[in-house]
Motif scaffolding. Structure first.
Motif, PDB file in Angstrom:
ATOM      1  N   HIS A  80       0.812  -1.221   0.000  1.00 54.85           N
ATOM      2  CA  HIS A  80       0.000   0.000   0.000  1.00 54.85           C
ATOM      3  C   HIS A  80       0.843   1.268   0.000  1.00 54.85           C
ATOM      4  O   HIS A  80       2.005   1.248   0.420  1.00 54.85           O
ATOM      5  N   ASP A  91       6.557   1.304   5.641  1.00 51.20           N
ATOM      6  CA  ASP A  91       5.370   0.470   5.860  1.00 51.20           C
ATOM      7  C   ASP A  91       4.430   0.654   4.679  1.00 51.20           C
ATOM      8  O   ASP A  91       3.680   1.635   4.625  1.00 51.20           O
ATOM      9  N   GLY A  92       4.485  -0.262   3.732  1.00 48.17           N
ATOM     10  CA  GLY A  92       3.676  -0.163   2.521  1.00 48.17           C
ATOM     11  C   GLY A  92       4.548   0.102   1.296  1.00 48.17           C
ATOM     12  O   GLY A  92       4.734  -0.788   0.460  1.00 48.17           O
ATOM     13  N   GLU A 125      -4.918   1.151   3.030  1.00 55.40           N
ATOM     14  CA  GLU A 125      -4.705  -0.067   3.821  1.00 55.40           C
ATOM     15  C   GLU A 125      -4.808   0.248   5.307  1.00 55.40           C
ATOM     16  O   GLU A 125      -5.214  -0.583   6.116  1.00 55.40           O
ATOM     17  N   GLU A 126      -4.387   1.457   5.656  1.00 50.49           N
ATOM     18  CA  GLU A 126      -4.279   1.808   7.075  1.00 50.49           C
ATOM     19  C   GLU A 126      -5.593   2.275   7.689  1.00 50.49           C
ATOM     20  O   GLU A 126      -5.612   2.787   8.794  1.00 50.49           O
ATOM     21  N   HIS A 179       7.146  -6.759   3.074  1.00 49.80           N
ATOM     22  CA  HIS A 179       6.739  -5.769   4.071  1.00 49.80           C
ATOM     23  C   HIS A 179       7.777  -5.734   5.178  1.00 49.80           C
ATOM     24  O   HIS A 179       8.503  -6.705   5.377  1.00 49.80           O
ATOM     25  N   HIS A 343      -2.355  -7.264   6.727  1.00 50.26           N
ATOM     26  CA  HIS A 343      -1.769  -6.642   5.543  1.00 50.26           C
ATOM     27  C   HIS A 343      -2.737  -6.807   4.379  1.00 50.26           C
ATOM     28  O   HIS A 343      -3.720  -7.529   4.488  1.00 50.26           O
TER      29      HIS A 343
END
Ligand SMILES: [Zn+2]
Length: 396
Positions: A80, A91-92, A125-126, A179, A343
């Motif tokens: 993401h 992160d992503g 995603e978050e 990831h 995820h």
């Protein structure tokens, strides 16, 4: 080496400057100007690499490299592009940029691929208006009808745009996601690559203990029906039990007392209980144990209501083997492990064989501006992803 480490790191860092606020961390929620800028950055890089680019109805970004056999479904890889408020750069984006680096390295070097290869940058995603893993759930067709028109309108979407984003699973051969680990497991053991065997399920409950409010100075200790004390004793018994288990983790992240005054014995304690495990049966067993402990609190009226129940997901053994072989070729140490965080691989695993790769998080820190992974580990992760894609192309 298949990938170009230098180019990959330069692009990943450049992407990490979009939405970055010094001293605060990342400010790049989905459906915001900084998010759009980040997606445009990746889109331009995809076009530069000769990929066929498209954006679906909810804003997921795809870049496609054709394979030698047009009748085959695509190997998909990515992650993401949005971030939690105050989060880090990797992160992503790590998974998206590593998939992009895989595509351009394969194309440049003329490495034969039978399957088409599709790089994906998922949106939202978050979490946000529509909850976590929104983009990948839309693609996997996991969003429940009727779709909430007002919530969607708030982020500029319509139900039709969401429905149009649903992919045909028969066109996807598998999904792979690199990831950051977001935990200390790999770093502590000095291992380069983690190969998740599954993604833990999550169950959450709202727990309430009701006692009796009274004067905190005049009420004798033994006569109190103190909701706080009941909750404290309950939780200490509970955490002693959870410490004896290595197949689950638990968190109490929200806790409130009423009436909330220093001189009043609280008549109500309320908190959320979250349990995660790779096994659905363990989550249910743990909830049963908690309920039994709760039942012992005779000085309070108690209740426990379910809030969330998301089952655990198994990841593809074939892709785990492919990842292990890739690590072996590179001479990189690897270990199979669970994924404690959710995820995009989670919804994807419901429609196609799915695999993941983890790289170490320094200090185990994530969802914070101090999130960091050593450059060597980032490059090793990208190389492992590229090799896993090639291995999957042979095996599928
Ligand atoms: Zn993530």
């Amino acid at each position: 080496m298949i990938v170009s480490g230098e180019r990959f790191l330069a692009d990943l860092e450049a992407l990490g400057r979009i939405g970055w606020v010094e001293g605060e961390g990342m400010r790049r929620p989905a459906y915001s100007p900084s998010y759009d800028e980040a997606r445009s950055f990746v889109e331009a890089k995809m076009k530069e690499a000769g990929l066929a680019v498209r954006v679906d109805g909810v804003g997921n970004l795809f870049g496609r490299l054709e394979g030698s056999d047009p009748s085959l479904p695509a190997i998909m890889s990515g992650s993401h592009l949005d971030a939690v408020p105050g989060g880090g750069k990797y992160d992503g984006p790590l998974g998206v940029m590593a998939a992009l680096e895989t595509a351009r390295s394969v194309a440049e070097r003329g490495i034969p691929l039978r399957h088409p290869f599709e790089v994906v940058g998922f949106t939202a995603e978050e979490g946000g208006e529509m909850g976590g893993t929104f983009g990948s759930r839309a693609l996997a067709g996991l969003l429940e009808e009727p779709l909430p028109e007002e919530k969607l309108a708030a982020i500029g979407l319509t139900p039709e745009m969401v429905r149009s984003s649903r992919a045909n699973p028969s066109k996807i051969a598998c999904y792979l996601e690199l990831h950051i680990e977001q935990g200390p497991f790999l770093e502590r053991r000095g291992i380069s690559i983690g190969i998740p065997t599954g993604i833990v399920g999550i169950s959450r409950y709202s727990v309430r203990l009701a006692g009796e409010a009274n004067h905190a100075g005049t009420t004798p200790m033994k006569e109190r029906r103190d909701a706080m004390r009941e909750a404290a004793e309950l939780l200490s018994e509970w955490f002693a039990w959870t410490d004896s288990r290595d197949d689950l983790v638990c968190n109490v992240g929200v806790f409130s007392l009423r009436p909330g005054a220093a001189a009043i014995v609280p008549d109500r304690a309320e908190f959320t209980l979250e349990i995660r495990s790779l096994k659905d049966s363990v989550m249910d067993e743990a909830a049963g144990v908690f309920r039994a402990f709760l039942g012992k609190r005779t000085r309070a009226a108690v209740s426990m209501e379910p809030l969330v129940w998301k089952g655990a997901v198994d990841l593809s053994p074939m892709l785990q083997d492919a990842a292990e072989k890739a690590c072996g070729e590179m001479g990189a140490s690897c270990v199979r492990m669970p994924s404690g965080a959710s995820h995009d691989a989670n919804p994807m695993a419901r429609i196609t064989p799915t695999g993941m790769l983890f790289v170490p998080s320094m200090g185990g820190i994530s969802h914070a501006k101090g999130e960091k992974t050593a450059p060597d580990d980032l490059v090793r992760g990208a190389e492992a992803l590229a090799r896993t894609v090639l291995e999957a192309d042979r095996r599928l």
